[in-house]
Design an enzyme around this catalytic site. Structure first.
Site, PDB file in Angstrom:
ATOM      1  N   THR A 171      -5.646  -4.476   1.584  1.00  0.00           N
ATOM      2  CA  THR A 171      -6.464  -5.256   1.692  1.00  0.00           C
ATOM      3  C   THR A 171      -7.710  -4.877   2.728  1.00  0.00           C
ATOM      4  O   THR A 171      -7.417  -4.038   3.591  1.00  0.00           O
ATOM      5  CB  THR A 171      -5.982  -6.980   2.140  1.00  0.00           C
ATOM      6  N   ARG A 198       4.034   9.055   5.350  1.00  0.00           N
ATOM      7  CA  ARG A 198       2.598   9.403   4.287  1.00  0.00           C
ATOM      8  C   ARG A 198       1.723   8.558   5.069  1.00  0.00           C
ATOM      9  O   ARG A 198       1.938   7.276   5.122  1.00  0.00           O
ATOM     10  CB  ARG A 198       3.229   9.181   3.137  1.00  0.00           C
ATOM     11  N   ASP A 201      -5.513   6.315   2.997  1.00  0.00           N
ATOM     12  CA  ASP A 201      -6.941   6.351   3.497  1.00  0.00           C
ATOM     13  C   ASP A 201      -7.059   5.014   4.404  1.00  0.00           C
ATOM     14  O   ASP A 201      -8.014   5.206   5.381  1.00  0.00           O
ATOM     15  CB  ASP A 201      -7.771   5.936   2.429  1.00  0.00           C
ATOM     16  N   THR A 221      -9.539   0.456  -1.420  1.00  0.00           N
ATOM     17  CA  THR A 221      -8.344   0.331  -2.033  1.00  0.00           C
ATOM     18  C   THR A 221      -7.913   1.166  -3.106  1.00  0.00           C
ATOM     19  O   THR A 221      -9.039   1.558  -3.862  1.00  0.00           O
ATOM     20  CB  THR A 221      -7.844  -1.269  -2.471  1.00  0.00           C
TER      21      THR A 221
HETATM   22  N1  GLY Z   1      -5.112   2.535  -0.073  1.00  0.00           N
HETATM   23  C1  GLY Z   1      -3.775   2.576   0.431  1.00  0.00           C
HETATM   24  C2  GLY Z   1      -2.936   3.703   0.456  1.00  0.00           C
HETATM   25  O1  GLY Z   1      -3.306   4.345  -0.260  1.00  0.00           O
HETATM   26  O2  GLY Z   1      -2.038   3.759   1.316  1.00  0.00           O
END
Ligand code: GLY
Length: 318
Positions: A171, A198, A201, A221
Site C-alpha cells: 500500500t 528479501r 522497493d 506497488t
Molecule cells: N512492491 C512491494 C515488493 O516488491 O515487495
C-alpha cells in the site's frame, strides 16, 4: 488545492482517517502515517501488515518507508518480524536517528527499545495460503519440514510458479497538506513466499517512494525488483523536475521498465505508480489494464476510485 490524498486501491481503508486529520489542520506526516497504519492493521488485506502472506519459512516480514518532501527526510525498515506497524517504526527512524534504513534484527531491536508493541502477524488465512502453496502445491511438492534447503533450492529454481495475484501487494499513500508539504508512505509484507530477508522497493527511498515538495511525490506497488532497478519513484520526480507534465513523467517512468531484461515479468499487473505534483494534482499508471487508485481531498465527502492509465510492458499481452 486543499488537503489531498492519493493511494493504491487498498488505501481506501485508511484514506478517510488521513482526510480527517488534514481537515482538522493536521500535517501530511500525521495523515500519511494514520492512513497506512489502518491498512497495516486491516485483516482484509493480505499484502500489508497483519495478515500479510509470509516468506518461504512461514514468517511475516514487513517493510515500510516514509519520506517528507520538505527536507527529504526519510526513514525505512525492512524484514521486520513481530511488529504490526512498520510505518510507525520507519517514522521514528526518520525523526530520531542519523540513519535512513534499519533492517531485520537491528530494526526489531530499535522498535523494542522505543516501546513499539509486538503482535502475531500470521493469520490463519495467511498460514493456510502458505501451506497450500509451499507444503503441497509448491515447486517440488515436498513437505517444507523434510528438508527446507532442498525445498528452497527447488522453489528458487522455479520461482515464477509461486506467483499469483493475491500475494503481490503493497500500500502507498501520498498526502499534501495546506502548507504544501508532501509526504509519501509505503508499507508491505512484500512478495509472498519471498526468500527470508528479501527486500523489495517499498523500504528503498528512490525505488518505491520519493517526495520532494518542489516537484511532487511518487510511490510504487508491484514487483519491487523492477522499481529498484529503474529507481522508479525517483524517476517520476526527476521527469517532473525536467519540465514534464505529471502524466508524461509517470508514463516515462513506466516506459523505462521496458529496458529491464526480466524473465519473471510474466504477470500483466507487474508495476504500478501513483503520483502527485507540487500543486496536488494526481495521476496513476499500471502495466495492467484494470488497476485502480483512490483519491480524496478535504473538500470531498468520500474518496473516488479511478482507473489507472494503462502503460503495458512491451512484449506482454496486457
Ligand atoms: N512492491 C512491494 C515488493 O516488491 O515487495
Amino acid at each position: 488545492m486543499a488537503g489531498v490524498v492519493v493511494g493504491s486501491s487498498n488505501a481506501r481503508i485508511g484514506i478517510q482517517a488521513a482526510i480527517d486529520i488534514l481537515g482538522n489542520g493536521g500535517t501530511a506526516l500525521d495523515a500519511a502515517v494514520a492512513a497506512v497504519k489502518l491498512i497495516e492493521d486491516s485483516l482484509d488485506d493480505n499484502s500489508v501488515g497483519t495478515g500479510g502472506i509470509p516468506n518461504l519459512l512461514g514468517q511475516v516480514e514487513l517493510d515500510a518507508s516514509i519520506m517528507h518532501g520538505k527536507n527529504l527526510a526519510s526513514g525505512a525498515v525492512g524484514a521486520v518480524k513481530g511488529y504490526p506497524n512498520p510505518i510507525e517504526i520507519a517514522r521514528k527512524v526518520m525523526e530520531i536517528t542519523p540513519h535512513v534504513m534499519l533492517a531485520g534484527e537491528g530494526a526489531e531491536l530499535f522498535a523494542k527499545y522505543h516501546g513499539f508493541s509486538t503482535a502475531e502477524l500470521l493469520t490463519d488465512e495467511a498460514r493456510d495460503i502458505w501451506k497450500s502453496r509451499i507444503e503441497s502445491g509448491g515447486p517440488g511438492e515436498q513437505k517444507i519440514d523434510e528438508d527446507r534447503f532442498e525445498l528452497f533450492n527447488k522453489a528458487v529454481a522455479d520461482w515464477a510458479k509461486l506467483l499469483h495475484k493475491e500475494i503481490y501487494g503493497t500500500t502507498n499513500v501520498i498526502v499534501r497538506d495546506d502548507n504544501g508539504d508532501i509526504v509519501t508512505a509505503v508499507s508491505t509484507s512484500g512478495w509472498g513466499f519471498k526468500w527470508p530477508g528479501r527486500l523489495g522497493d517499498s523500504p528503498i527511498i528512490g525505488a518505491g517512494n520519493y517526495a520532494d515538495n518542489r516537484f511532487g511525490g511518487a510511490a510504487c506497488t508491484g514487483r519491487g525488483e523492477m522499481a529498484i532497478r529503474s529507481a522508479t519513484a525517483h524517476s517520476v520526480i526527476m521527469y517532473l523536475r525536467h519540465g514534464k507534465s505529471l502524466d508524461a513523467a509517470v508514463r516515462e517512468a513506466m516506459e523505462d521498465l521496458n529496458q529491464l531484461a526480466d524473465p519473471f515479468a510474466e504477470r500483466s499487473n507487474t508495476m504500478n505508480i501513483v503520483a502527485m505534483d507540487r500543486e496536488g494534482q494526481v495521476t496513476a499508471a499500471s502495466t495492467g489494464d484494470t488497476a485502480t487508485y483512490v483519491y480524496q481531498t478535504t473538500d470531498m465527502n468520500a474518496f473516488e476510485e479511478r482507473t489507472r492509465t494503462h502503460v503495458p510492458l512491451e512484449g506482454l499481452d496486457s
